[in-house]
Design an enzyme around this catalytic site. Structure first.
Site, PDB file in Angstrom:
ATOM      1  N   TYR A  72       0.835  -1.210   0.000  1.00  0.00           N
ATOM      2  CA  TYR A  72       0.000   0.000   0.000  1.00  0.00           C
ATOM      3  C   TYR A  72       0.866   1.255   0.000  1.00  0.00           C
ATOM      4  O   TYR A  72       0.627   2.193  -0.749  1.00  0.00           O
ATOM      5  CB  TYR A  72      -0.939   0.016   1.219  1.00  0.00           C
ATOM      6  CG  TYR A  72      -1.965   1.118   1.114  1.00  0.00           C
ATOM      7  CD1 TYR A  72      -3.229   0.873   0.587  1.00  0.00           C
ATOM      8  CD2 TYR A  72      -1.656   2.428   1.514  1.00  0.00           C
ATOM      9  CE1 TYR A  72      -4.162   1.885   0.457  1.00  0.00           C
ATOM     10  CE2 TYR A  72      -2.578   3.454   1.385  1.00  0.00           C
ATOM     11  CZ  TYR A  72      -3.836   3.178   0.862  1.00  0.00           C
ATOM     12  OH  TYR A  72      -4.747   4.185   0.726  1.00  0.00           O
ATOM     13  N   PHE A 124      -6.442  19.539 -25.210  1.00  0.00           N
ATOM     14  CA  PHE A 124      -7.163  18.277 -25.415  1.00  0.00           C
ATOM     15  C   PHE A 124      -8.524  18.366 -24.717  1.00  0.00           C
ATOM     16  O   PHE A 124      -8.679  19.134 -23.771  1.00  0.00           O
ATOM     17  CB  PHE A 124      -6.321  17.133 -24.840  1.00  0.00           C
ATOM     18  CG  PHE A 124      -6.936  15.785 -25.050  1.00  0.00           C
ATOM     19  CD1 PHE A 124      -7.072  15.269 -26.326  1.00  0.00           C
ATOM     20  CD2 PHE A 124      -7.381  15.034 -23.978  1.00  0.00           C
ATOM     21  CE1 PHE A 124      -7.660  14.025 -26.527  1.00  0.00           C
ATOM     22  CE2 PHE A 124      -7.958  13.782 -24.175  1.00  0.00           C
ATOM     23  CZ  PHE A 124      -8.088  13.279 -25.449  1.00  0.00           C
ATOM     24  N   LYS A 257      -0.568   6.396 -23.852  1.00  0.00           N
ATOM     25  CA  LYS A 257      -0.031   6.682 -25.183  1.00  0.00           C
ATOM     26  C   LYS A 257       1.456   6.308 -25.189  1.00  0.00           C
ATOM     27  O   LYS A 257       1.775   5.140 -25.358  1.00  0.00           O
ATOM     28  CB  LYS A 257      -0.246   8.162 -25.546  1.00  0.00           C
ATOM     29  CG  LYS A 257      -1.659   8.520 -25.980  1.00  0.00           C
ATOM     30  CD  LYS A 257      -2.660   8.506 -24.875  1.00  0.00           C
ATOM     31  CE  LYS A 257      -3.986   9.120 -25.239  1.00  0.00           C
ATOM     32  NZ  LYS A 257      -4.373  10.202 -24.353  1.00  0.00           N
ATOM     33  N   HIS A 449     -20.869  12.459 -28.448  1.00  0.00           N
ATOM     34  CA  HIS A 449     -20.407  11.478 -29.439  1.00  0.00           C
ATOM     35  C   HIS A 449     -20.321  10.051 -28.888  1.00  0.00           C
ATOM     36  O   HIS A 449     -20.491   9.097 -29.612  1.00  0.00           O
ATOM     37  CB  HIS A 449     -19.050  11.887 -30.022  1.00  0.00           C
ATOM     38  CG  HIS A 449     -17.960  12.052 -29.021  1.00  0.00           C
ATOM     39  ND1 HIS A 449     -17.946  13.078 -28.093  1.00  0.00           N
ATOM     40  CD2 HIS A 449     -16.855  11.319 -28.767  1.00  0.00           C
ATOM     41  CE1 HIS A 449     -16.874  12.958 -27.341  1.00  0.00           C
ATOM     42  NE2 HIS A 449     -16.194  11.897 -27.715  1.00  0.00           N
TER      43      HIS A 449
END
Ligand SMILES: *Cc1c(COP(=O)(O)O)cnc(C)c1O
Length: 457
Positions: A72, A124, A257, A449
């Site tokens: 942890y 973004f 990414k 969308h």
């Protein structure tokens, strides 16, 4: 004879994918209300929806998974990740988060207030969301050239220094930081030059402001600097990355990414006060400071992913594949945002489906046609994504209407690229017969969308 280009890796494990018939796809598309997000992945043959979290991990990353320390607090995996980030970025303080938008949420909770103005290059959508939801303004200072899809310039993601200077002259009292997105995702994965980062730094210094790099694709950006900017050809990607970060004060990162992991993110900074401020929001939102929403094993895989993906060969293979696909589209005369960026091709749907009226969403229509043609799933980055004007409730038709085809990292072969290009060519060849698009049957108020329901006209 000269040897042809080939990938810098070989394949050790494969995942079968399935073709389908046009008849099946017609049925599935209808059941999904003509929204490609509503398809099941097994109904897709080649998936170009996103490059986020869809990359293939290497054998070294999978081996690292087994070394995950799930303690942890004080996990050794956290320290492996932190040391790697220290080395690659030069930033001393690191907070892991479960993905990029969580990094934004934690850092911006400390820095962005109602009335703040955050200038940058094409924020973004989650970045913009985290700014606007705090009743602050995301001020887009991208160069105008980014809007002309056919113009070829090497660093089309750049910040316009004049716009930035003007923004700071007008709003400096309310500017908590400047944010530069590398590469500029919204403008088509377009890179930002080192020279531009230096210009941003100089303006920031003049006004005593700090700079954040939204770094989701920083390694691809470094690759473009190496291959396109004078003076960098002989530098390694790691040297270039370090120089990029030396011009900034901190970063938010979507590790899905350029970290080549399926989930993960982090904040890194050189400033203790930012670290102390962000810490207070990490604990309630993400978790304790040495895991912040990530498993120990994922932090290990990310440490390896960051190291591997800041090596030239890996990036060359990736960018080469995106350029290979772009080359085929050139051959077929299909218009896209030029020059091709690092992670995706953005097909200019308005220029392809010229017979489909704006009100019937050409890019979404093209995405549907491409799926029906070959089971290739792309993503509309156009009029549906643009949502409605919050005041007039009218559709926003002012921007570009693009079909984005993302290339996942280390996942598909060049043969898959050939299939994507051929399918698109088939649709392109009958573009003049496509005269009707889709209409909205149901939509949500924000980010419609993802869930919009459509009807074919
Ligand atoms: C993906 C992305 C984000 C958000 O990251 P998530 O991991 O999807 O939450 C932020 N900025 C840029 C430029 C991105 O591409």
């Amino acid at each position: 004879m000269e040897l042809p280009f080939a990938e810098s890796w070989r394949i050790k494990m494969v995942e079968p994918i399935k073709k389908s018939t046009r008849e099946e796809r017609e049925k599935w598309m209808k059941e999904a209300d003509y929204n490609l997000f509503q398809l099941r992945s097994e109904q897709v043959y080649i998936d170009c929806l996103t490059d986020s979290g869809t990359g293939a991990m290497s054998d070294r990353q999978w081996a690292a998974v087994m070394m995950g320390d799930e303690s942890y607090a004080g996990s050794s995996s956290f320290f492996h990740l932190k040391e790697t980030i220290n080395k690659i970025t030069g930033f001393e303080y690191v907070i892991p988060t479960h993905q990029g938008r969580a990094a934004e949420n934690v850092l911006f909770s400390h820095l962005v207030k109602a009335g703040s103005v955050v200038p940058g290059n094409s924020h973004f959508d989650t970045t913009k969301g985290h700014i606007e939801s705090r009743k602050a303004t995301a001020l887009d200072c991208t160069i105008d050239e980014a809007k002309d899809t056919q113009l070829e310039i090497p660093f089309k993601g750049n910040v316009d220094p004049k716009k930035l200077e003007k923004a700071l002259a007008e709003h400096h009292e309310n500017v908590p930081f400047i944010i530069v997105t590398i590469t500029n995702n919204t403008a088509g994965g377009q890179p930002v030059s080192m020279q531009n980062l230096r210009e941003v730094r100089a303006i920031a210094d003049k006004y005593g402001k700090r700079v954040v790099l939204d770094s989701a694709r920083f390694a691809e950006n470094a690759y473009f600097i190496k291959t396109r900017e004078e003076g960098y050809a002989d530098k390694t990607i790691k040297e270039i990355a370090l120089e990029m970060f030396s011009l900034a004060d901190g970063m938010t990162m979507s590790a899905k990414k350029d970290g080549i992991v399926n989930m993960g993110g982090f904040i890194a900074t050189r400033h203790e006060d930012w670290y102390e401020g962000a810490k207070r929001f990490c604990i309630p939102f993400e978790g304790y400071l040495t895991y912040g929403g990530m498993n120990g094993r994922d932090m290990e895989a990310l440490a390896v992913g960051l190291d591997e993906n800041t090596e030239f060969d890996n990036l060359e293979t990736r960018i080469h594949q995106v350029e290979f696909l772009a080359g085929l589209l050139d051959e077929y005369g299909i218009p896209y945002q030029r020059p091709v960026g690092g992670h995706a091709i953005f097909v200019d749907a308005d220029k392809v489906l010229t017979k489909v009226p704006k009100e019937e969403f050409p890019a979404q229509t093209l995405a549907i046609e491409l799926y029906l043609e070959a089971g290739v799933r792309g993503c509309e980055i156009g009029y549906i994504l643009a949502d409605r004007d919050p005041v007039t409730r009218e559709n926003r038709f002012g921007g570009l209407d693009l079909l984005r085809l993302c290339v996942a990292r280390r996942v598909y072969t060049d043969n898959h690229m050939r299939v994507i290009a051929a399918a698109l060519k088939n649709v392109f060849d009958r573009r003049n017969e496509i005269t009707r698009g889709v209409e909205i049957v149901w939509e949500s108020e924000l980010m419609r969308h993802f869930t919009v329901k459509l009807r074919k006209l």
